[in-house]
Design a protein around this motif. Structure first.
Motif, PDB file in Angstrom:
ATOM      1  N   PRO A 283     -20.267 -21.748 -19.894  1.00  0.00           N
ATOM      2  CA  PRO A 283     -20.884 -22.984 -19.917  1.00  0.00           C
ATOM      3  C   PRO A 283     -19.751 -23.745 -20.592  1.00  0.00           C
ATOM      4  CG  PRO A 283     -22.496 -21.635 -20.528  1.00  0.00           C
ATOM      5  CD  PRO A 283     -21.340 -20.570 -20.376  1.00  0.00           C
ATOM      6  N   SER A 284     -18.975 -23.096 -21.404  1.00  0.00           N
ATOM      7  CA  SER A 284     -18.010 -23.931 -22.170  1.00  0.00           C
ATOM      8  C   SER A 284     -16.810 -24.597 -21.334  1.00  0.00           C
ATOM      9  CB  SER A 284     -17.326 -23.179 -23.193  1.00  0.00           C
ATOM     10  OG  SER A 284     -16.487 -21.937 -22.597  1.00  0.00           O
ATOM     11  N   LEU A 285     -16.581 -23.977 -20.074  1.00  0.00           N
ATOM     12  CA  LEU A 285     -15.525 -24.407 -19.217  1.00  0.00           C
ATOM     13  C   LEU A 285     -15.973 -25.720 -18.638  1.00  0.00           C
ATOM     14  CD1 LEU A 285     -12.922 -23.305 -18.256  1.00  0.00           C
ATOM     15  CD2 LEU A 285     -13.993 -22.356 -16.433  1.00  0.00           C
ATOM     16  N   THR A 286     -15.530 -26.909 -19.153  1.00  0.00           N
ATOM     17  CA  THR A 286     -16.089 -28.174 -18.877  1.00  0.00           C
ATOM     18  C   THR A 286     -14.969 -29.078 -18.211  1.00  0.00           C
ATOM     19  OG1 THR A 286     -15.803 -28.677 -21.126  1.00  0.00           O
ATOM     20  CG2 THR A 286     -18.017 -27.982 -20.638  1.00  0.00           C
ATOM     21  N   ILE A 287     -13.650 -28.833 -18.780  1.00  0.00           N
ATOM     22  CA  ILE A 287     -12.590 -29.706 -18.229  1.00  0.00           C
ATOM     23  C   ILE A 287     -11.761 -29.174 -17.079  1.00  0.00           C
ATOM     24  CG2 ILE A 287     -10.498 -30.909 -19.141  1.00  0.00           C
ATOM     25  CD1 ILE A 287     -11.459 -30.309 -22.033  1.00  0.00           C
ATOM     26  N   PHE A 288     -11.308 -28.438 -17.078  1.00  0.00           N
ATOM     27  CA  PHE A 288     -10.592 -27.782 -15.732  1.00  0.00           C
ATOM     28  C   PHE A 288     -10.386 -26.472 -15.654  1.00  0.00           C
ATOM     29  CE2 PHE A 288      -7.724 -28.602 -12.251  1.00  0.00           C
ATOM     30  CZ  PHE A 288      -7.960 -29.880 -11.706  1.00  0.00           C
ATOM     31  N   LEU A 289     -10.423 -25.849 -14.246  1.00  0.00           N
ATOM     32  CA  LEU A 289     -10.296 -24.734 -13.913  1.00  0.00           C
ATOM     33  C   LEU A 289      -9.286 -24.645 -13.023  1.00  0.00           C
ATOM     34  CD1 LEU A 289     -10.536 -21.507 -13.966  1.00  0.00           C
ATOM     35  CD2 LEU A 289     -12.505 -21.829 -12.355  1.00  0.00           C
TER      36      LEU A 289
ATOM     37  N   GLU B 126     -22.193 -17.481  -8.681  1.00  0.00           N
ATOM     38  CA  GLU B 126     -22.132 -17.807  -9.996  1.00  0.00           C
ATOM     39  C   GLU B 126     -21.521 -19.016 -10.322  1.00  0.00           C
ATOM     40  OE1 GLU B 126     -23.250 -13.546  -9.680  1.00  0.00           O
ATOM     41  OE2 GLU B 126     -21.585 -14.903  -9.096  1.00  0.00           O
ATOM     42  N   ILE B 127     -20.677 -19.679  -9.559  1.00  0.00           N
ATOM     43  CA  ILE B 127     -19.914 -20.941  -9.681  1.00  0.00           C
ATOM     44  C   ILE B 127     -21.154 -22.139 -10.128  1.00  0.00           C
ATOM     45  CG2 ILE B 127     -20.425 -21.753  -7.313  1.00  0.00           C
ATOM     46  CD1 ILE B 127     -17.212 -22.210  -9.107  1.00  0.00           C
ATOM     47  N   LYS B 128     -22.289 -21.816  -9.846  1.00  0.00           N
ATOM     48  CA  LYS B 128     -23.371 -22.939 -10.225  1.00  0.00           C
ATOM     49  C   LYS B 128     -23.531 -23.100 -11.731  1.00  0.00           C
ATOM     50  CE  LYS B 128     -27.092 -19.687  -9.808  1.00  0.00           C
ATOM     51  NZ  LYS B 128     -28.223 -19.039  -9.176  1.00  0.00           N
ATOM     52  N   VAL B 129     -23.063 -21.875 -12.542  1.00  0.00           N
ATOM     53  CA  VAL B 129     -23.438 -22.129 -13.857  1.00  0.00           C
ATOM     54  C   VAL B 129     -22.367 -23.423 -14.549  1.00  0.00           C
ATOM     55  CG1 VAL B 129     -22.830 -20.781 -16.099  1.00  0.00           C
ATOM     56  CG2 VAL B 129     -23.802 -19.668 -14.198  1.00  0.00           C
ATOM     57  N   LEU B 130     -21.388 -23.665 -13.859  1.00  0.00           N
ATOM     58  CA  LEU B 130     -20.437 -24.676 -14.319  1.00  0.00           C
ATOM     59  C   LEU B 130     -20.846 -25.968 -13.908  1.00  0.00           C
ATOM     60  CD1 LEU B 130     -17.046 -22.840 -13.498  1.00  0.00           C
ATOM     61  CD2 LEU B 130     -18.197 -22.636 -15.438  1.00  0.00           C
ATOM     62  N   LYS B 131     -22.016 -26.372 -14.666  1.00  0.00           N
ATOM     63  CA  LYS B 131     -22.700 -27.470 -14.442  1.00  0.00           C
ATOM     64  C   LYS B 131     -21.800 -28.601 -14.938  1.00  0.00           C
ATOM     65  CE  LYS B 131     -26.904 -25.401 -13.969  1.00  0.00           C
ATOM     66  NZ  LYS B 131     -27.121 -25.486 -12.441  1.00  0.00           N
ATOM     67  N   MET B 132     -21.185 -28.601 -15.964  1.00  0.00           N
ATOM     68  CA  MET B 132     -20.183 -29.516 -16.632  1.00  0.00           C
ATOM     69  C   MET B 132     -18.734 -29.509 -16.439  1.00  0.00           C
ATOM     70  SD  MET B 132     -22.786 -30.911 -18.141  1.00  0.00           S
ATOM     71  CE  MET B 132     -21.778 -32.332 -19.235  1.00  0.00           C
ATOM     72  N   LEU B 133     -18.494 -28.656 -15.260  1.00  0.00           N
ATOM     73  CA  LEU B 133     -17.107 -28.650 -15.116  1.00  0.00           C
ATOM     74  C   LEU B 133     -16.504 -30.016 -14.449  1.00  0.00           C
ATOM     75  CD1 LEU B 133     -14.523 -26.859 -15.093  1.00  0.00           C
ATOM     76  CD2 LEU B 133     -15.074 -26.026 -12.721  1.00  0.00           C
TER      77      LEU B 133
ATOM     78  N   LEU C 121     -22.048 -24.224  -5.345  1.00  0.00           N
ATOM     79  CA  LEU C 121     -21.016 -25.150  -5.705  1.00  0.00           C
ATOM     80  C   LEU C 121     -21.907 -26.495  -5.726  1.00  0.00           C
ATOM     81  CD1 LEU C 121     -18.134 -25.382  -6.486  1.00  0.00           C
ATOM     82  CD2 LEU C 121     -17.784 -25.542  -4.086  1.00  0.00           C
ATOM     83  N   GLY C 122     -22.741 -26.719  -4.823  1.00  0.00           N
ATOM     84  CA  GLY C 122     -23.551 -28.187  -5.057  1.00  0.00           C
ATOM     85  C   GLY C 122     -24.207 -28.352  -6.437  1.00  0.00           C
ATOM     86  N   GLU C 123     -24.198 -27.183  -7.070  1.00  0.00           N
ATOM     87  CA  GLU C 123     -25.086 -27.460  -8.488  1.00  0.00           C
ATOM     88  C   GLU C 123     -24.068 -27.791  -9.545  1.00  0.00           C
ATOM     89  OE1 GLU C 123     -27.737 -24.690  -9.567  1.00  0.00           O
ATOM     90  OE2 GLU C 123     -27.934 -23.646  -7.589  1.00  0.00           O
ATOM     91  N   CYS C 124     -22.674 -27.898  -9.290  1.00  0.00           N
ATOM     92  CA  CYS C 124     -21.619 -28.356 -10.232  1.00  0.00           C
ATOM     93  C   CYS C 124     -21.592 -29.949 -10.283  1.00  0.00           C
ATOM     94  CB  CYS C 124     -20.241 -27.645  -9.867  1.00  0.00           C
ATOM     95  SG  CYS C 124     -20.094 -26.022  -9.902  1.00  0.00           S
ATOM     96  N   SER C 125     -22.669 -30.467 -10.601  1.00  0.00           N
ATOM     97  CA  SER C 125     -23.013 -32.031 -10.291  1.00  0.00           C
ATOM     98  C   SER C 125     -22.089 -32.952 -11.091  1.00  0.00           C
ATOM     99  CB  SER C 125     -24.342 -32.128 -10.834  1.00  0.00           C
ATOM    100  OG  SER C 125     -24.797 -31.697 -12.025  1.00  0.00           O
ATOM    101  N   SER C 126     -20.993 -32.227 -12.304  1.00  0.00           N
ATOM    102  CA  SER C 126     -20.333 -33.075 -12.901  1.00  0.00           C
ATOM    103  C   SER C 126     -18.881 -33.057 -12.533  1.00  0.00           C
ATOM    104  CB  SER C 126     -20.157 -32.721 -14.428  1.00  0.00           C
ATOM    105  OG  SER C 126     -21.291 -32.617 -14.956  1.00  0.00           O
ATOM    106  N   LEU C 127     -18.464 -32.460 -11.325  1.00  0.00           N
ATOM    107  CA  LEU C 127     -17.318 -32.339 -10.845  1.00  0.00           C
ATOM    108  C   LEU C 127     -16.864 -33.754 -10.504  1.00  0.00           C
ATOM    109  CD1 LEU C 127     -17.407 -29.263  -8.346  1.00  0.00           C
ATOM    110  CD2 LEU C 127     -15.831 -29.630 -10.310  1.00  0.00           C
ATOM    111  N   THR C 128     -15.659 -34.134 -10.597  1.00  0.00           N
ATOM    112  CA  THR C 128     -15.120 -35.273 -10.259  1.00  0.00           C
ATOM    113  C   THR C 128     -13.756 -35.148  -9.137  1.00  0.00           C
ATOM    114  OG1 THR C 128     -13.465 -35.430 -11.865  1.00  0.00           O
ATOM    115  CG2 THR C 128     -15.741 -36.579 -12.222  1.00  0.00           C
ATOM    116  N   MET C 129     -13.441 -33.758  -9.325  1.00  0.00           N
ATOM    117  CA  MET C 129     -12.416 -33.271  -8.259  1.00  0.00           C
ATOM    118  C   MET C 129     -12.539 -32.113  -7.762  1.00  0.00           C
ATOM    119  SD  MET C 129      -8.290 -33.044  -9.282  1.00  0.00           S
ATOM    120  CE  MET C 129      -8.210 -35.038  -9.423  1.00  0.00           C
TER     121      MET C 129
END
Length: 1005
Positions: A500-506, A520-527, A545-553
């Motif tokens: 969950p800490s992975l919030t900026i960029f991968l 498991e990509i769905k865990v990164l909701k704040m990425l 992947l649609g659960e990563c609702s904070s994605l901007t890129m």
């Protein structure tokens, strides 16, 4: 009956008694006043005069200065026990504003006068020269102007004179040499000229002298060698030239010597270490000193900090640090310690093992050549900051690096290291930033890295092979991970997708990864950003992947994905960039893509999509999306030149209904033609819109005229060289306020500025960038060309307003300033490193940083922006680039705009935010600059350069210490970003990380 004479006698007697009684009362009253105010009222009236000239007393410290109390009981006053005369006036850091009354010169028993850190203005009264008993005079950190009064020489008992951080001008008066008892003269941070006068050497009692950050000029007088008791000598940033006199090196009691940021030349005497045995601090950075570093420095056994960076020292670095057991800071960067690649070129590192207090070692860009010795692992376990970047170090990285367990930052990037990353690096439990990028490391990423709770990990641009270790899932504080441009294989470990800490960029792009994206990509909701491009990933794109609702890129291009775009993507409403090109995707283009209001760039090219291409939303602008290489698509904008879509149901025509079908078809055709003609007529009646902005809400000149009340001056909120900005309300924008930037097309370069800004906004969208609503390219009612950009209105104005406008009575707190700086740095990191195309802003300054309701910073004004590598907006080498004071020095000699230039501008902006001083302030002349002003304050005098409004007194000494450390760390960032040499500027991604760390500390105080 009494006679008239008796009555007259009685009356006379009563009158005499009455007069005597009155006289007695008067005498008693006078006696009471005399008893209250001492043998005379001089001090009382002098203090009232002092109070009368105070125009602002925010803490009401002078409230007690009234008739209800004896003046010896007034706040800030101490009196002698015998004579009840004022001996101490102590009013430091009380926010007082006004002028200093000349009647203070009547406090003839005054021994100590402390007015430090207020806002006194005007001249220093010459009447202070009457205070013959005065021993300590502290007027520093005020706004005094004029000259140093010559008759201060009358203060014959003066020992400490502090006049620093004012606006004093002129030269040091020759009468100063009459102060025979003076031990400390502190006049730094003024506008004094005329050099350091030789006559000061006659004051042989001098123990401390600071004239730093004055445009004094001249050379260092040889007569200062008469100061045999001198322990502190600071004349940094004084525009001094010439060599350092040998007499200075004979001052054997010197503890701290700072001559940084001058124009000093020559070399250091070979016996400096023997001549200055008590030296604890040597600061000679930013000069033109040459030659080798004397070996005798090894004998300065008390040396704590050693800064000789940014000079032209050369030759092999041969200092034996083994005797410097107290040293904690070594800054040698940006010199030319060129060796010959011999085995002992880096032998000096061996001698550092005895420096058990060493905290910081900076050796970047020193032209060091050779193999890093294994003794690097023997350095102090207190070492927290080690950087060896931008050298020519080669060979393997010693495994002993893992012994430096105190490290929080390790920078080894941009060298020639090869071989495996040692597994011992997993022992660096405290590390917060690890950069090994830009080397030739090979082999696997060691599993041991999973032992670290890293905040940022840079392993990009190497030759790393094998699998991504699943142990990275143990890095519970990891918020950024960069593994791009390597040779990694295997599958994406699900463990790193469960952080969950992975919030900026991968970023794991440009590798050889295979398999599917784990659910498991769905865990990164704040990425915020995910880049998996150019691998061999296959299968369908998971709906999770649609659960990563904070994605901007989201970048998935260059893989082997099949199937359709998942319907779950409808939740990715924050997406600004989506690239799924060069895959094997199929199906129709989902309708929800055309409804995403933040989507700025969409790439669906080179897949197998079919059906109709929408014409609204992002699809309304051909430059904002691409559908090339999808042969079964139809419709869309005319400029796409796709075939028309076939009418649905056309194959169901049957002969028995032939006539009916013909009639219905004819009717529909007529209706469609009418609708088309009506729409065409309506479109023709509206001003034309820029094709680059068709995806936005369309507005006309008339609408903007109405929104701004005819571009009324009452709605004017800003003006620049190419434009005026108006506040308005657009009916079609839910009655929300907007900002309309109207271009002055008659101004040279305005049209180019408009095009540049449109190109930039077409490619970007970020929380910390100003949100654009639409643009308008049309004509006004007189037929003149009209171009405007419409932005979301920022109610809290610009950072420039908060720093410098008198209209803003409240000021930015320290926490607000660091938050704003973090926001700006995050925006720059996005522009430089996260966009499909690198974007250089080109004009970063406080007036272009806008603040919303929550004081979140938004970077605006992309009129000078440049898109690197596209051929667009390539600014002429002779054109204007940026704003004076903020533009980097290389632009002035014709260099092209680069992201390093933005970093320089950010560094200057940061220093302005923290010091409250513009880079064009009148104090910055004769070689003095905002960069040098801040640089000189590091590491121990930072509080003296910080804007008073940013400092909040803490309740405990420990908290105050933490605040000072945060201030120093912040100023260091600004200084590191604004160095003259572009390659040496701090990387913006590191800036973001450092500012976030500072924020975390401040928020926990």
């Amino acid at each position: 009956m009494k006679s008239p004479q008796a009555i007259i006698h009685l009356s006379s007697s009563s009158l005499i008694s009455f007069l005597f009684y009155g006289l007695a009362i008067t005498c008693l009253t006078s006696a009471a006043i005399s008893a209250s105010y001492g043998s005379n009222e001089t001090d009382y009236h002098a203090l009232l005069s002092f109070k009368s000239m105070i125009t602002h007393d925010p803490y009401k410290v002078l409230t007690s200065w009234n008739h209800s109390f004896h003046f010896c009981d007034w706040s800030g006053i101490s009196c002698g026990k015998r004579h009840k005369r004022v001996t101490v006036l102590w009013l430091q850091s009380q926010g007082l504003e006004g002028s200093l009354s000349p009647h203070v010169g009547n406090l003839s028993f005054l021994r100590e006068l402390y007015l430090r850190n207020n806002s006194f203005k005007g001249t220093i009264p010459h009447e202070l020269g009457r205070l013959s008993r005065l021993r300590y005079l502290y007027l520093n950190r005020n706004k005094f102007s004029g000259v140093i009064p010559t008759n201060l020489s009358g203060c014959s008992n003066l020992e400490d004179l502090w006049l620093s951080r004012n606006k004093l001008a002129g030269s040091i008066p020759k009468e100063m040499n009459l102060l025979s008892k003076l031990t400390r003269l502190v006049i730094n941070d003024n506008k004094l000229t005329g050099g350091i006068p030789p006559f000061l050497g006659n004051i042989t009692s001098m123990e401390g002298f600071s004239a730093a950050r004055n445009p004094l000029g001249g050379s260092i007088p040889d007569t200062l060698g008469l100061w045999k008791s001198l322990t502190e000598f600071d004349s940094g940033e004084c525009n001094l030239y010439g060599s350092i006199p040998h007499s200075i090196f004979n001052l054997s009691l010197l503890v701290n010597l700072s001559l940084a940021v001058n124009h000093l030349t020559g070399s250091l005497p070979s016996e400096i270490g023997n001549q200055l045995p008590n030296l604890e601090g040597l600061q000679l950075r930013d000069n033109h000193l040459t030659g080798v570093l004397p070996l005798s420095i090894s004998n300065c056994s008390k040396l704590g900090y050693f800064e000789i960076s940014n000079n032209s020292f050369s030759g092999k670095l041969e200092i034996d640090f083994s005797k410097l057991r107290d040293i904690y800071l070594i800054r040698l960067q940006n010199n030319n310690f060129h060796g010959r690649g011999e085995a002992d070129d880096l032998r000096f590192i061996d001698s550092l093992k005895n420096c058990t207090r060493l905290v910081r070692l900076e050796l970047y860009n020193c032209n060091l050549i050779g193999v890093l010795p294994i003794s690097i692992g023997n350095l102090s376990d207190q070492l927290s900051y080690l950087t060896l970047e931008d050298n020519q170090l080669f060979g393997n990285l010693p495994s002993g690096i893992g012994s430096l367990v105190g490290l929080t930052t390790l920078g080894l990037g941009h060298n020639l290291f090869k071989g495996n990353i040692p597994t011992t690096i997993g022992k660096l439990q405290k590390i917060q930033a690890l950069s090994l990028s830009g080397n030739q490391f090979s082999g696997p990423i060691p599993d041991a890295i999973g032992n670290l709770s890293l905040l940022t990990l840079y392993l990009d641009s190497n030759k790393l092979e094998g699998h991504i270790p699943s142990s990275l899932g143990n890095c519970t504080n990891l918020n950024e991970l960069y593994l791009a441009d390597n040779r990694l294989t295997g599958k994406i470990p699900k463990q790193i997708l469960q952080l969950p800490s992975l919030t900026i960029f991968l970023d794991i792009s440009y590798n050889n990864l295979s398999g599917s994206i784990p659910s498991e990509i769905k865990v990164l909701k704040m990425l915020s950003g995910l880049d998996l491009s150019y691998n061999n990933l296959s299968g369908t794109i998971p709906s999770s992947l649609g659960e990563c609702s904070s994605l901007t890129m989201l970048l998935l291009e260059g893989n082997l994905f099949q199937g359709i775009i998942p319907s779950s993507f409808i939740s990715l409403r924050a997406l600004e960039v989506l690239d799924i090109s060069q895959n094997n995707l199929s199906g129709i283009i989902p309708q929800f893509l055309e409804k995403w209001k933040y989507l700025e760039y969409l790439n669906l090219s080179f897949n197998d999509f079919e059906g109709e291409v929408p014409v609204v939303g992002v699809f309304a602008n051909t430059s904002a999306f691409s559908v090339l290489g999808n042969d079964r698509l139809c419709g869309g904008l005319v400029t796409l030149k796709l075939p028309k879509c076939k009418e649905a149901g056309s194959k169901k025509k049957r002969f028995p209904f032939f006539i009916l079908v013909i009639v219905i078809a004819s009717t529909l055709l007529i209706v469609l033609c009418c609708v088309y003609l009506l729409c065409k007529k309506k479109r023709n009646s509206q001003p034309s819109q820029s094709s680059g902005n068709e995806r936005f809400l369309k507005v006309s000149y008339n609408q903007l005229l109405k929104a701004t009340d005819g571009f009324s001056t009452t709605n004017l909120i800003g003006e620049g060289g190419h434009s005026s900005v108006y506040k308005g309300i657009l009916d079609s924008n839910d009655d929300k306020s907007i900002a309309v930037k109207v271009l002055h097309l008659q101004s040279r370069g305005a049209h180019k500025s408009f095009i540049a800004e449109c190109e930039a906004w077409r490619n970007i969208r970020h929380r910390n960038l100003l949100k654009i609503i639409t643009s308008c390219s049309s004509t006004d009612f007189q037929g003149n060309d009209f171009k405007a950009l419409v932005y979301e209105f920022m109610p809290n104005g610009s950072v420039h307003d908060w720093l410098h406008s008198s209209a803003y009575t409240s000021k930015l707190s320290l926490l607000q300033r660091i938050n704003i700086l973090r926001d700006i740095a995050t925006a720059l990191d996005y522009l430089h490193n996260r966009c499909q195309t690198t974007i250089v802003h080109g004009d970063l300054k406080p007036s272009n940083i806008l603040l919303d309701d929550d004081m979140v910073a938004h970077v605006g004004d992309f009129g000078l922006a440049r898109l690197l590598g596209t051929g667009l907006n390539q600014n002429s080498s002779t054109g204007v680039k940026g704003t004076i004071g903020y533009a980097p020095p290389e632009y002035g000699i014709g260099s092209e705009m680069t992201s390093c230039g933005d970093v320089y501008s950010f560094g200057i902006l940061l220093l302005e935010v923290m010091t409250g001083k513009k880079p064009t302030d009148g104090m910055f002349n004769d070689g003095l600059s905002l960069h040098k002003f801040a640089y000189m304050a590091l590491p121990d005098q930072v509080v003296d350069v910080i804007d008073n409004d940013a400092i909040v007194l803490q309740s405990t000494e420990a908290n105050a210490k933490k605040v000072e450390e945060c201030l120093a760390a912040t100023i260091k960032i600004g200084v590191s970003c604004s160095v003259d040499s572009p390659p040496q500027r701090m990387k913006i991604e590191i800036v973001v990380n450092e500012l976030q760390r500072i924020l975390d500390v401040l928020q926990n105080i």
